[in-house]
Design a protein around this motif. Structure first.
Motif, PDB file in Angstrom:
ATOM      1  N   PHE A  67       0.745  -1.361  -0.072  1.00 43.09           N
ATOM      2  CA  PHE A  67       0.033  -0.239  -0.108  1.00 43.09           C
ATOM      3  C   PHE A  67       0.824   1.142   0.467  1.00 43.09           C
ATOM      4  O   PHE A  67       0.557   1.888   0.325  1.00 43.09           O
ATOM      5  N   GLU A  68       1.976   1.273  -0.484  1.00 44.91           N
ATOM      6  CA  GLU A  68       2.729   2.751  -0.790  1.00 44.91           C
ATOM      7  C   GLU A  68       2.920   3.292   0.117  1.00 44.91           C
ATOM      8  O   GLU A  68       3.281   2.627   2.039  1.00 44.91           O
ATOM      9  N   SER A  69       3.968   4.209   0.124  1.00 43.51           N
ATOM     10  CA  SER A  69       4.656   4.553   1.301  1.00 43.51           C
ATOM     11  C   SER A  69       3.926   5.884   1.192  1.00 43.51           C
ATOM     12  O   SER A  69       3.795   6.408   0.805  1.00 43.51           O
ATOM     13  N   ASN A  70       3.692   6.186   3.263  1.00 42.89           N
ATOM     14  CA  ASN A  70       2.287   7.288   3.224  1.00 42.89           C
ATOM     15  C   ASN A  70       2.836   8.116   4.817  1.00 42.89           C
ATOM     16  O   ASN A  70       4.036   7.293   5.256  1.00 42.89           O
ATOM     17  N   LEU A  71       3.001   9.054   4.756  1.00 45.29           N
ATOM     18  CA  LEU A  71       3.120   9.964   5.593  1.00 45.29           C
ATOM     19  C   LEU A  71       2.514   9.054   6.920  1.00 45.29           C
ATOM     20  O   LEU A  71       1.359   8.848   7.816  1.00 45.29           O
ATOM     21  N   TRP A  72       3.598   8.837   8.288  1.00 52.09           N
ATOM     22  CA  TRP A  72       3.194   8.979   9.436  1.00 52.09           C
ATOM     23  C   TRP A  72       3.945   9.378  10.242  1.00 52.09           C
ATOM     24  O   TRP A  72       4.293  10.371  10.198  1.00 52.09           O
ATOM     25  N   VAL A  73       2.202   9.785  11.631  1.00 49.68           N
ATOM     26  CA  VAL A  73       3.021  10.680  13.012  1.00 49.68           C
ATOM     27  C   VAL A  73       2.845  10.063  14.164  1.00 49.68           C
ATOM     28  O   VAL A  73       2.045   9.615  14.162  1.00 49.68           O
ATOM     29  N   SER A  74       3.947  10.368  14.854  1.00 47.01           N
ATOM     30  CA  SER A  74       3.905   9.016  16.178  1.00 47.01           C
ATOM     31  C   SER A  74       4.556  10.139  17.268  1.00 47.01           C
ATOM     32  O   SER A  74       4.991  11.225  16.813  1.00 47.01           O
ATOM     33  N   GLY A  75       3.431   9.647  18.329  1.00 47.43           N
ATOM     34  CA  GLY A  75       3.952  10.335  19.732  1.00 47.43           C
ATOM     35  C   GLY A  75       4.479   9.357  20.404  1.00 47.43           C
ATOM     36  O   GLY A  75       4.534   7.937  20.698  1.00 47.43           O
ATOM     37  N   HIS A  76       6.035   9.287  21.129  1.00 47.38           N
ATOM     38  CA  HIS A  76       6.398   8.708  22.799  1.00 47.38           C
ATOM     39  C   HIS A  76       5.876   9.153  23.865  1.00 47.38           C
ATOM     40  O   HIS A  76       6.697  10.421  24.592  1.00 47.38           O
ATOM     41  N   PHE A  77       6.226   8.622  24.905  1.00 48.15           N
ATOM     42  CA  PHE A  77       6.695   9.069  26.778  1.00 48.15           C
ATOM     43  C   PHE A  77       7.343   6.838  26.887  1.00 48.15           C
ATOM     44  O   PHE A  77       6.972   5.562  26.921  1.00 48.15           O
ATOM     45  N   ALA A  78       8.613   7.793  27.672  1.00 45.36           N
ATOM     46  CA  ALA A  78       9.103   6.807  27.995  1.00 45.36           C
ATOM     47  C   ALA A  78      10.016   6.881  29.504  1.00 45.36           C
ATOM     48  O   ALA A  78       9.617   7.683  29.434  1.00 45.36           O
ATOM     49  N   TYR A  79      10.653   5.993  30.222  1.00 42.29           N
ATOM     50  CA  TYR A  79      10.704   5.671  31.846  1.00 42.29           C
ATOM     51  C   TYR A  79      12.180   5.276  31.440  1.00 42.29           C
ATOM     52  O   TYR A  79      11.674   4.432  30.749  1.00 42.29           O
ATOM     53  N   HIS A  80      13.514   5.772  32.010  1.00 43.34           N
ATOM     54  CA  HIS A  80      14.166   5.991  31.805  1.00 43.34           C
ATOM     55  C   HIS A  80      14.892   5.028  32.807  1.00 43.34           C
ATOM     56  O   HIS A  80      15.227   5.731  34.049  1.00 43.34           O
ATOM     57  N   ILE A  81      14.765   3.834  32.822  1.00 42.46           N
ATOM     58  CA  ILE A  81      15.280   3.105  34.021  1.00 42.46           C
ATOM     59  C   ILE A  81      16.593   3.397  34.679  1.00 42.46           C
ATOM     60  O   ILE A  81      16.736   2.978  36.044  1.00 42.46           O
ATOM     61  N   SER A  94      -0.907   6.431  10.433  1.00 47.71           N
ATOM     62  CA  SER A  94      -0.800   6.764   9.425  1.00 47.71           C
ATOM     63  C   SER A  94      -1.751   6.556   8.295  1.00 47.71           C
ATOM     64  O   SER A  94      -3.549   6.255   9.108  1.00 47.71           O
ATOM     65  N   LYS A  95      -2.310   6.860   6.610  1.00 49.52           N
ATOM     66  CA  LYS A  95      -3.395   6.087   5.590  1.00 49.52           C
ATOM     67  C   LYS A  95      -2.467   5.678   4.586  1.00 49.52           C
ATOM     68  O   LYS A  95      -1.813   5.312   3.874  1.00 49.52           O
ATOM     69  N   ALA A  96      -3.288   4.272   4.339  1.00 51.42           N
ATOM     70  CA  ALA A  96      -2.872   3.479   3.598  1.00 51.42           C
ATOM     71  C   ALA A  96      -3.189   4.282   2.105  1.00 51.42           C
ATOM     72  O   ALA A  96      -4.148   4.648   1.761  1.00 51.42           O
ATOM     73  N   GLY A  97      -2.127   4.053   1.350  1.00 57.15           N
ATOM     74  CA  GLY A  97      -2.124   4.344  -0.340  1.00 57.15           C
ATOM     75  C   GLY A  97      -2.814   3.697  -1.274  1.00 57.15           C
ATOM     76  O   GLY A  97      -3.832   2.059  -0.832  1.00 57.15           O
ATOM     77  N   THR A  98      -2.910   3.475  -2.300  1.00 51.37           N
ATOM     78  CA  THR A  98      -3.235   2.426  -2.985  1.00 51.37           C
ATOM     79  C   THR A  98      -2.855   1.656  -2.828  1.00 51.37           C
ATOM     80  O   THR A  98      -1.411   1.937  -3.827  1.00 51.37           O
ATOM     81  N   SER A  99      -3.089   0.188  -3.086  1.00 54.29           N
ATOM     82  CA  SER A  99      -2.429  -1.022  -3.365  1.00 54.29           C
ATOM     83  C   SER A  99      -2.154  -1.692  -5.178  1.00 54.29           C
ATOM     84  O   SER A  99      -2.663  -1.026  -5.465  1.00 54.29           O
ATOM     85  N   ASN A 203       6.528  -3.646   7.670  1.00 50.83           N
ATOM     86  CA  ASN A 203       5.898  -2.925   7.904  1.00 50.83           C
ATOM     87  C   ASN A 203       7.639  -1.669   8.500  1.00 50.83           C
ATOM     88  O   ASN A 203       7.104  -0.959   9.223  1.00 50.83           O
ATOM     89  N   LEU A 204       7.994  -1.151   6.948  1.00 46.16           N
ATOM     90  CA  LEU A 204       9.542  -0.164   7.719  1.00 46.16           C
ATOM     91  C   LEU A 204       8.914   1.270   7.844  1.00 46.16           C
ATOM     92  O   LEU A 204       8.662   1.951   6.921  1.00 46.16           O
ATOM     93  N   ASN A 205      10.004   2.471   8.462  1.00 49.66           N
ATOM     94  CA  ASN A 205       9.387   3.483   8.906  1.00 49.66           C
ATOM     95  C   ASN A 205      10.596   4.147   9.036  1.00 49.66           C
ATOM     96  O   ASN A 205      11.399   3.722   9.762  1.00 49.66           O
ATOM     97  N   PHE A 206      10.909   4.813   8.603  1.00 53.75           N
ATOM     98  CA  PHE A 206      11.788   5.741   8.821  1.00 53.75           C
ATOM     99  C   PHE A 206      11.438   7.148   9.621  1.00 53.75           C
ATOM    100  O   PHE A 206       9.751   7.986   9.050  1.00 53.75           O
ATOM    101  N   THR A 207      11.836   7.797  10.517  1.00 59.03           N
ATOM    102  CA  THR A 207      11.510   8.746  11.407  1.00 59.03           C
ATOM    103  C   THR A 207      12.697  10.393  11.773  1.00 59.03           C
ATOM    104  O   THR A 207      13.908   9.297  11.938  1.00 59.03           O
ATOM    105  N   THR A 208      12.310  11.449  11.487  1.00 60.52           N
ATOM    106  CA  THR A 208      12.977  12.513  12.841  1.00 60.52           C
ATOM    107  C   THR A 208      11.867  13.347  13.153  1.00 60.52           C
ATOM    108  O   THR A 208      11.006  13.242  13.026  1.00 60.52           O
TER     109      THR A 208
END
Length: 214
Positions: A67-81, A94-99, A203-208
């Motif tokens: 389903f193509e490459s599509n915009l991805w937006v994410s957020g996280h909350f972490a605790y450093h043990i 995200s939202k899938a494109g056309t297959s 499903n591969l994901n690249f973020t910054t």
């Protein structure tokens, strides 16, 4: 003969007196230099940063298999043990494109607009590796950290909720002691049968993005 004896006597006398005289002068100078009462100073110890919580946001691309490459937006909350391990709760969408099948064959859409929405939420355990520095110039250096993450969660896609395994490699650049610039590569692995075939998808994901520590 008498003159020679007098010379020897004078030399011996001088040799006996000079060490005593030198020791007296040295003691006098040392006593003069060192005060008898030392003034005590209050020394404040450096307080190390102890930010154990992390809040971040990322943007990037998610390659949804078939389903193509599509915009991805994410957020996280972490605790450093500790300095090595951390736990991270993550939410992304995200939202899938056309297959590729829809493009090749003249068929009605496989998914509705609502079913094309992909949502993921899960929990990762991270391990910090390879601490280092990045030199922007000969006078400016920033701390950096490479880490790996393994986790699991749930992906809502095509009207189904699928258990998902998440593998992530994350590189952090510390802009300050409370702010980082993150670059990450992830793989979201889950089963799907959208195209009529049951299979495991990668499903591969690249973020910054950035993360705040508090």
């Amino acid at each position: 003969m008498e003159t020679r004896f007098q010379r020897v006597f004078l030399v011996s006398l001088m040799l006996g007196i000079l060490p005593t005289f030198s020791a007296t002068v040295l003691a006098f100078n040392v006593d003069d230099m060192v005060p008898t009462e030392i003034e005590r100073r209050d020394v404040l110890e450096n307080i190390l940063d102890s930010e154990n919580f992390e809040l971040g946001a990322q943007i990037g691309l998610l390659s949804i298999e078939d389903f193509e490459s599509n915009l991805w937006v994410s957020g996280h909350f972490a605790y450093h043990i500790n300095e090595y391990f951390y736990a991270k709760a993550l939410y992304g969408f995200s939202k899938a494109g056309t297959s590729s099948f829809e493009k090749l064959v003249n068929v009605p859409p496989l998914l509705t607009n609502e079913q094309r929405k992909l949502k993921y939420y899960g929990l990762n355990i991270g391990y910090n590796l390879l601490p280092g520095e990045v030199f922007l110039s000969k006078d400016i250096a920033l701390n950096s950290m490479f880490s790996i993450e393994l986790g699991g969660g749930s992906t809502e896609f095509a009207g189904n909720n699928q258990f998902t395994i998440n593998l992530t490699a994350n590189y952090r650049l510390f802009l300050t002691d409370w702010l980082t610039w993150d670059i990450a590569m992830s793989d979201y692995i889950f089963d799907t049968s959208v195209t009529g075939e049951n299979k495991t998808t990668h499903n591969l994901n690249f973020t910054t993005g950035i993360a705040f520590y508090f």
